[in-house]
Write a protein that holds these residues in place. Sequence first.
Motif, PDB file in Angstrom:
ATOM      1  N   MET A   1       0.851  -1.172   0.000  1.00 19.88           N
ATOM      2  CA  MET A   1       0.000   0.000   0.000  1.00 19.88           C
ATOM      3  C   MET A   1       0.892   1.229   0.000  1.00 19.88           C
ATOM      4  SD  MET A   1      -2.663   1.059   2.908  1.00 19.88           S
ATOM      5  CE  MET A   1      -3.906   2.228   2.611  1.00 19.88           C
ATOM      6  N   LYS A   2       0.541   2.184  -0.822  1.00 24.72           N
ATOM      7  CA  LYS A   2       1.300   3.423  -0.890  1.00 24.72           C
ATOM      8  C   LYS A   2       0.449   4.559  -0.345  1.00 24.72           C
ATOM      9  CE  LYS A   2       4.049   6.200  -3.954  1.00 24.72           C
ATOM     10  NZ  LYS A   2       4.567   6.386  -5.297  1.00 24.72           N
ATOM     11  N   LEU A   3       1.033   5.289   0.602  1.00 27.78           N
ATOM     12  CA  LEU A   3       0.337   6.430   1.192  1.00 27.78           C
ATOM     13  C   LEU A   3       0.675   7.690   0.418  1.00 27.78           C
ATOM     14  CD1 LEU A   3       1.121   5.792   4.970  1.00 27.78           C
ATOM     15  CD2 LEU A   3      -0.991   5.281   3.778  1.00 27.78           C
ATOM     16  N   SER A   4      -0.298   8.563   0.313  1.00 26.34           N
ATOM     17  CA  SER A   4      -0.006   9.849  -0.320  1.00 26.34           C
ATOM     18  C   SER A   4       0.877  10.673   0.612  1.00 26.34           C
ATOM     19  CB  SER A   4      -1.301  10.606  -0.625  1.00 26.34           C
ATOM     20  OG  SER A   4      -1.893  11.066   0.580  1.00 26.34           O
ATOM     21  N   LEU A  70       6.121   8.446   9.134  1.00 27.93           N
ATOM     22  CA  LEU A  70       7.523   8.706   8.802  1.00 27.93           C
ATOM     23  C   LEU A  70       7.985   7.838   7.642  1.00 27.93           C
ATOM     24  CD1 LEU A  70      10.144  10.167   9.496  1.00 27.93           C
ATOM     25  CD2 LEU A  70      10.639   8.348  11.125  1.00 27.93           C
ATOM     26  N   ARG A  71       7.605   6.581   7.661  1.00 30.98           N
ATOM     27  CA  ARG A  71       7.973   5.696   6.555  1.00 30.98           C
ATOM     28  C   ARG A  71       7.323   6.159   5.247  1.00 30.98           C
ATOM     29  NH1 ARG A  71       7.317  -0.350   8.641  1.00 30.98           N
ATOM     30  NH2 ARG A  71       9.153  -0.863   7.413  1.00 30.98           N
ATOM     31  N   GLY A  72       6.095   6.636   5.332  1.00 30.17           N
ATOM     32  CA  GLY A  72       5.426   7.143   4.138  1.00 30.17           C
ATOM     33  C   GLY A  72       6.094   8.387   3.602  1.00 30.17           C
ATOM     34  N   VAL A  73       6.498   9.293   4.498  1.00 32.25           N
ATOM     35  CA  VAL A  73       7.186  10.525   4.081  1.00 32.25           C
ATOM     36  C   VAL A  73       8.510  10.182   3.415  1.00 32.25           C
ATOM     37  CG1 VAL A  73       8.360  12.592   4.936  1.00 32.25           C
ATOM     38  CG2 VAL A  73       6.069  12.029   5.768  1.00 32.25           C
ATOM     39  N   ARG A  74       9.257   9.263   4.022  1.00 30.26           N
ATOM     40  CA  ARG A  74      10.551   8.859   3.444  1.00 30.26           C
ATOM     41  C   ARG A  74      10.369   8.194   2.084  1.00 30.26           C
ATOM     42  NH1 ARG A  74      13.882   6.272   8.516  1.00 30.26           N
ATOM     43  NH2 ARG A  74      14.377   8.258   9.528  1.00 30.26           N
ATOM     44  N   ALA A  75       9.341   7.363   1.965  1.00 30.16           N
ATOM     45  CA  ALA A  75       9.100   6.652   0.690  1.00 30.16           C
ATOM     46  C   ALA A  75       8.656   7.623  -0.397  1.00 30.16           C
ATOM     47  CB  ALA A  75       8.041   5.571   0.880  1.00 30.16           C
ATOM     48  N   SER A  76       7.973   8.695  -0.035  1.00 29.60           N
ATOM     49  CA  SER A  76       7.480   9.638  -1.051  1.00 29.60           C
ATOM     50  C   SER A  76       8.588  10.532  -1.591  1.00 29.60           C
ATOM     51  CB  SER A  76       6.348  10.479  -0.492  1.00 29.60           C
ATOM     52  OG  SER A  76       6.826  11.386   0.487  1.00 29.60           O
ATOM     53  N   LYS A  77       9.732  10.589  -0.901  1.00 29.40           N
ATOM     54  CA  LYS A  77      10.853  11.421  -1.357  1.00 29.40           C
ATOM     55  C   LYS A  77      11.672  10.729  -2.427  1.00 29.40           C
ATOM     56  CE  LYS A  77      11.360  14.188   2.769  1.00 29.40           C
ATOM     57  NZ  LYS A  77      12.248  14.640   3.835  1.00 29.40           N
ATOM     58  N   LYS A  78      11.503   9.422  -2.607  1.00 29.75           N
ATOM     59  CA  LYS A  78      12.289   8.676  -3.592  1.00 29.75           C
ATOM     60  C   LYS A  78      11.762   8.840  -4.984  1.00 29.75           C
ATOM     61  CE  LYS A  78      13.833   5.252  -0.308  1.00 29.75           C
ATOM     62  NZ  LYS A  78      13.867   3.866   0.041  1.00 29.75           N
TER      63      LYS A  78
END
Length: 78
Positions: A1-4, A70-78
């Motif tokens: 699942m990917k969070l916005s 936090l994991r969602g924020v980090r994943a969205s920066k990639k």
Amino acid sequence: MKLSRRVSWFLLAFGVWSWVIWVTFAKNLWKDGSGLAFDDAGNPTAYFWVHLALAVTSFILGTAVGVIGLRGVRASKK
């Protein structure tokens, strides 16, 4: 699942907010002078234990939600 990105930041902010609120509450509970949290002998009352359990549960849930954010924020920066 990917969070916005927006949801990720919301979850992270909620986790931080939960810690700020409940740490303040726990400090106030510990210093309670009204007689609710501690009896005349200085022993913790049921009120104290119930509210301490609520605070600890909220710390755990706030941490979990914050980590997800936090994991969602980090994943969205990639």
